[in-house]
Design an enzyme around this catalytic site. Structure first.
Site, PDB file in Angstrom:
ATOM      1  N   ASP A 160       0.829  -1.203   0.000  1.00 26.86           N
ATOM      2  CA  ASP A 160       0.000   0.000   0.000  1.00 26.86           C
ATOM      3  C   ASP A 160       0.867   1.259   0.000  1.00 26.86           C
ATOM      4  O   ASP A 160       2.043   1.225   0.367  1.00 26.86           O
ATOM      5  CB  ASP A 160      -0.878   0.041   1.254  1.00 26.86           C
ATOM      6  CG  ASP A 160      -1.996  -0.993   1.223  1.00 26.86           C
ATOM      7  OD1 ASP A 160      -2.044  -1.809   0.281  1.00 26.86           O
ATOM      8  OD2 ASP A 160      -2.813  -0.991   2.153  1.00 26.86           O
ATOM      9  N   ASP A 161       0.250   2.355  -0.396  1.00 25.34           N
ATOM     10  CA  ASP A 161       0.748   3.727  -0.209  1.00 25.34           C
ATOM     11  C   ASP A 161       1.759   4.201  -1.244  1.00 25.34           C
ATOM     12  O   ASP A 161       2.112   5.381  -1.234  1.00 25.34           O
ATOM     13  CB  ASP A 161       1.360   3.919   1.183  1.00 25.34           C
ATOM     14  CG  ASP A 161       0.336   3.825   2.294  1.00 25.34           C
ATOM     15  OD1 ASP A 161      -0.850   3.644   1.981  1.00 25.34           O
ATOM     16  OD2 ASP A 161       0.724   3.937   3.473  1.00 25.34           O
TER      17      ASP A 161
ATOM     18  N   HIS B  74      -5.743   2.834  -4.084  1.00 20.87           N
ATOM     19  CA  HIS B  74      -5.676   3.044  -2.630  1.00 20.87           C
ATOM     20  C   HIS B  74      -6.159   4.449  -2.280  1.00 20.87           C
ATOM     21  O   HIS B  74      -5.694   5.045  -1.309  1.00 20.87           O
ATOM     22  CB  HIS B  74      -4.239   2.823  -2.143  1.00 20.87           C
ATOM     23  CG  HIS B  74      -4.116   2.605  -0.661  1.00 20.87           C
ATOM     24  ND1 HIS B  74      -4.924   1.748   0.045  1.00 20.87           N
ATOM     25  CD2 HIS B  74      -3.260   3.140   0.257  1.00 20.87           C
ATOM     26  CE1 HIS B  74      -4.581   1.748   1.317  1.00 20.87           C
ATOM     27  NE2 HIS B  74      -3.582   2.604   1.480  1.00 20.87           N
TER      28      HIS B  74
ATOM     29  N   HIS C 237       3.964  -2.278   2.968  1.00 24.24           N
ATOM     30  CA  HIS C 237       4.068  -0.974   2.334  1.00 24.24           C
ATOM     31  C   HIS C 237       5.413  -0.896   1.612  1.00 24.24           C
ATOM     32  O   HIS C 237       6.381  -1.533   2.032  1.00 24.24           O
ATOM     33  CB  HIS C 237       3.945   0.152   3.365  1.00 24.24           C
ATOM     34  CG  HIS C 237       2.648   0.118   4.115  1.00 24.24           C
ATOM     35  ND1 HIS C 237       2.410  -0.765   5.153  1.00 24.24           N
ATOM     36  CD2 HIS C 237       1.511   0.837   3.969  1.00 24.24           C
ATOM     37  CE1 HIS C 237       1.180  -0.589   5.614  1.00 24.24           C
ATOM     38  NE2 HIS C 237       0.619   0.382   4.925  1.00 24.24           N
TER      39      HIS C 237
ATOM     40  N   HIS D 221      -5.391   8.879   0.570  1.00 25.09           N
ATOM     41  CA  HIS D 221      -5.364   7.965   1.720  1.00 25.09           C
ATOM     42  C   HIS D 221      -6.423   8.363   2.747  1.00 25.09           C
ATOM     43  O   HIS D 221      -6.160   8.488   3.954  1.00 25.09           O
ATOM     44  CB  HIS D 221      -3.983   7.946   2.378  1.00 25.09           C
ATOM     45  CG  HIS D 221      -3.724   6.705   3.178  1.00 25.09           C
ATOM     46  ND1 HIS D 221      -4.053   6.595   4.516  1.00 25.09           N
ATOM     47  CD2 HIS D 221      -3.185   5.520   2.842  1.00 25.09           C
ATOM     48  CE1 HIS D 221      -3.715   5.403   4.959  1.00 25.09           C
ATOM     49  NE2 HIS D 221      -3.185   4.724   3.959  1.00 25.09           N
TER      50      HIS D 221
END
Length: 232
Positions: free
Chosen positions: A57-58, A108, A199, A112
């Site tokens: 993620d991210d 995603h 991540h 965020h």
């Protein structure tokens, strides 16, 4: 084995794989009941490798994602990257590399955001804006979304035709930033069918991810993208 027996074996194996049990032992028991010992070897071969999906993620991160991609390529492993819309600008080459090397690209959100804490219209905008920017880079609209914080708004699928993807192994890599701690969590919690959350914005996460791949490959796991996990 003649052609007729081979077809029969494939059909029986498919029947056994459809049995709603997650464990290999349960399916082997079903194989004995359905097909007898003669087809047991075929069924065992079809279940030879437990599957796991590694997700990030991210990102993408201009500093750390290239290191991760190189390590995954060296190991012949595909992962799923849930990218943030605000991180796309300037990282288009990395996203194309993900696509070219067989990784799955998901959404995603743009900033965020916690989707169940904002108005539905804004939640849809966060998702659709990111989808559009991913499409501009890859030519493909994402089908999967990782909701930040695992928070999905009720009926949100009415404005975005996507599947939310959650996880069962949270490595807490963003919190500990400790390779050994991350590996310990994976070792203790991973199982056939696990989706691992990581991540790609920390060096410790990249190091731990590649060590995780090495560890699980040694244990006989097969790495798949989340779409393959859902299909199976």
């Amino acid at each position: 084995m003649n052609k007729g027996k081979m077809i029969l074996g494939i059909v029986l194996a498919a029947m056994v794989m459809a049995v709603p049990f997650r464990s290999k032992e349960a399916r082997i028991t079903a194989a004995r009941a359905i097909a007898g010992e003669g087809m047991l070897r075929l069924v065992e071969n079809s279940m030879e490798h437990p599957k796991v999906a590694l997700t990030f993620d991210d990102g993408p991160s201009a500093k750390y994602t290239p290191i991760l991609l190189e390590g995954l390529k060296e190991r012949g492993v595909h992962a799923t990257f849930f990218i943030m819309g605000k991180n796309i600008d300037g990282n288009e080459g990395l996203i194309r590399q993900m696509q070219e090397e067989g990784h799955l690209i998901g959404n995603h959100t743009y900033n965020h955001v916690q989707l169940n804490k904002i108005p539905r219209e804004l939640a849809c905008e966060e998702i659709q804006k990111t989808n559009n920017e991913i499409y501009e880079v890859t030519g493909v609209y994402p089908s999967y979304i990782r909701p930040p914080f695992g928070a999905w708004q009720e009926n949100l699928e009415l404005c975005v035709t996507m599947l939310p993807v959650f996880w069962d192994v949270d490595t807490l890599d963003w919190k500990s930033k400790n390779v050994n701690s991350i590996l310990k969590i994976v070792k203790n919690k991973v199982k056939d069918g696990s989706i691992i959350l990581m991540h790609d914005e920390y060096q410790t996460s990249v190091d731990a991810a590649l060590k995780t791949v090495d560890m699980l490959l040694e244990q006989g796991y097969e790495f798949v993208t989340v779409d393959q996990m859902i299909v199976t």
